[in-house]
Design an enzyme around this catalytic site. Sequence first.
Site, PDB file in Angstrom:
ATOM      1  N   ASP A  72       2.866   1.031  -3.869  1.00  0.00           N
ATOM      2  CA  ASP A  72       1.630   0.502  -3.273  1.00  0.00           C
ATOM      3  C   ASP A  72       1.111  -0.657  -4.116  1.00  0.00           C
ATOM      4  O   ASP A  72       0.592  -1.647  -3.590  1.00  0.00           O
ATOM      5  CB  ASP A  72       0.580   1.626  -3.199  1.00  0.00           C
TER       6      ASP A  72
ATOM      7  N   CYS B  36      -2.881  -3.350   0.386  1.00  0.00           N
ATOM      8  CA  CYS B  36      -1.932  -3.325   1.496  1.00  0.00           C
ATOM      9  C   CYS B  36      -1.907  -4.714   2.112  1.00  0.00           C
ATOM     10  O   CYS B  36      -2.947  -5.228   2.529  1.00  0.00           O
ATOM     11  CB  CYS B  36      -2.321  -2.290   2.544  1.00  0.00           C
TER      12      CYS B  36
ATOM     13  N   HIS C   4      -5.445   9.859  -0.837  1.00  0.00           N
ATOM     14  CA  HIS C   4      -4.952   8.534  -1.240  1.00  0.00           C
ATOM     15  C   HIS C   4      -6.124   7.559  -1.086  1.00  0.00           C
ATOM     16  O   HIS C   4      -6.333   6.974  -0.027  1.00  0.00           O
ATOM     17  CB  HIS C   4      -3.779   8.176  -0.325  1.00  0.00           C
TER      18      HIS C   4
END
Length: 316
Positions: A30, A255, A222
């Site tokens: 990530d 992201c 998360h």
Amino acid sequence: MNAMEVGLPATVPAEGLPARVRVHEVGARDGLQNEKAVVPAQVKAEFIRRLAGTGLTTIEATSFVHPKWVPQLADAEELFPAVADLPVDLPVLVPNERGLERALALGARRVAVFASATESFAKANLNRTVDESLAMFEPVVARAKDAGGLHVRGYLSMCFGDPWEGDVPVGQVVRVCRALLDMGCDELSLGDTIGVATPGHVSALLTALDGAGVPVERLGVHFHDTYGQALSNTLTALRHGVRTVDASAGGLGGCPFAKSATGNLATEDLVWMLRGLGIDTGIDLGRLVATSVWMAAHLGRPSPSRTVRALSHQES
Ligand code: HMG
Ligand code: MG
């Protein structure tokens, strides 16, 4: 010498919390998927080796996604074999059968599919509707199980808010969670992709999932830390029985397909809090900070983690 002098908080347990938490480290995936500069595979491999040396037992290594969609992780075929000997779990993301085949060819034992609670993010991230993406995952999960019982994680993004759609109804999240479990996922990770969750919201979602028969033992959380809420949200989740927490060394992350997504909860900030509460993670905080400082030097900027900054006297 007392604990503060060596960089550890005093241990003062609180009620209603577990004795142990499993940290699912996502910095190499990530974190690095969101870096503008592509980090060389050897540096990523060294990062993962150093992370494994801190006592972390689950280190998400990379993604077998389309290289044009995430060029930062296009080196998965070079990276994975370079770390496969480590005595830790190394889950990898696989969006579809093509991704699973690539992961299986390299001997991956743990894979993760990644769904969305919202249509907008499903489209932006997977080029599919929510239901089309679930249909894409179904054969992936089935084949992962057939191919020697791989462990399959199901991520669910935008559980608490979406940059295009705003509020996300809890029922929408519950529906996709159920679908992921029904297709055979072993565990789910509830993603606050853009970091907008607050503790009451976390509580409401976990209560709704419990009401829908989703076992809390199969849930991880998360949290991205955009608004500084990730630790409070984590503590709330722990009080609800969650025992798996995703975090990213040094707070790396974001992201590329969701504007306003920033780094994940920093693993160091999490370990500092858990350590203070007397909750065991098996992680050596000093080694972890040193690893994040080393990685920050490669990336050319300081870690955003408060704990890394406090313990390393990093230049900011
Ligand atoms: P698409 O363009 O719809 O792909 O993308 P397609 O299925 O139409 O296939 C087109 C071509 O891509 C084909 O090649 C396929 O073989 C190839 P052609 O026949 O044209 O030569 N292809 C692949 N090649 C290599 N590996 C693959 C692969 N799949 C297809 N796996 C696709 C659909 C899913 C592939 C694309 O949208 C994609 O790769 N998306 C990945 C996005 C991503 O990685 N996002 C970040 C991770 S999610 C996240 O960060 C959130 C999370 O942290 C939780 C949270 O915070 O909420 C997990
Ligand atoms: Mg994420």
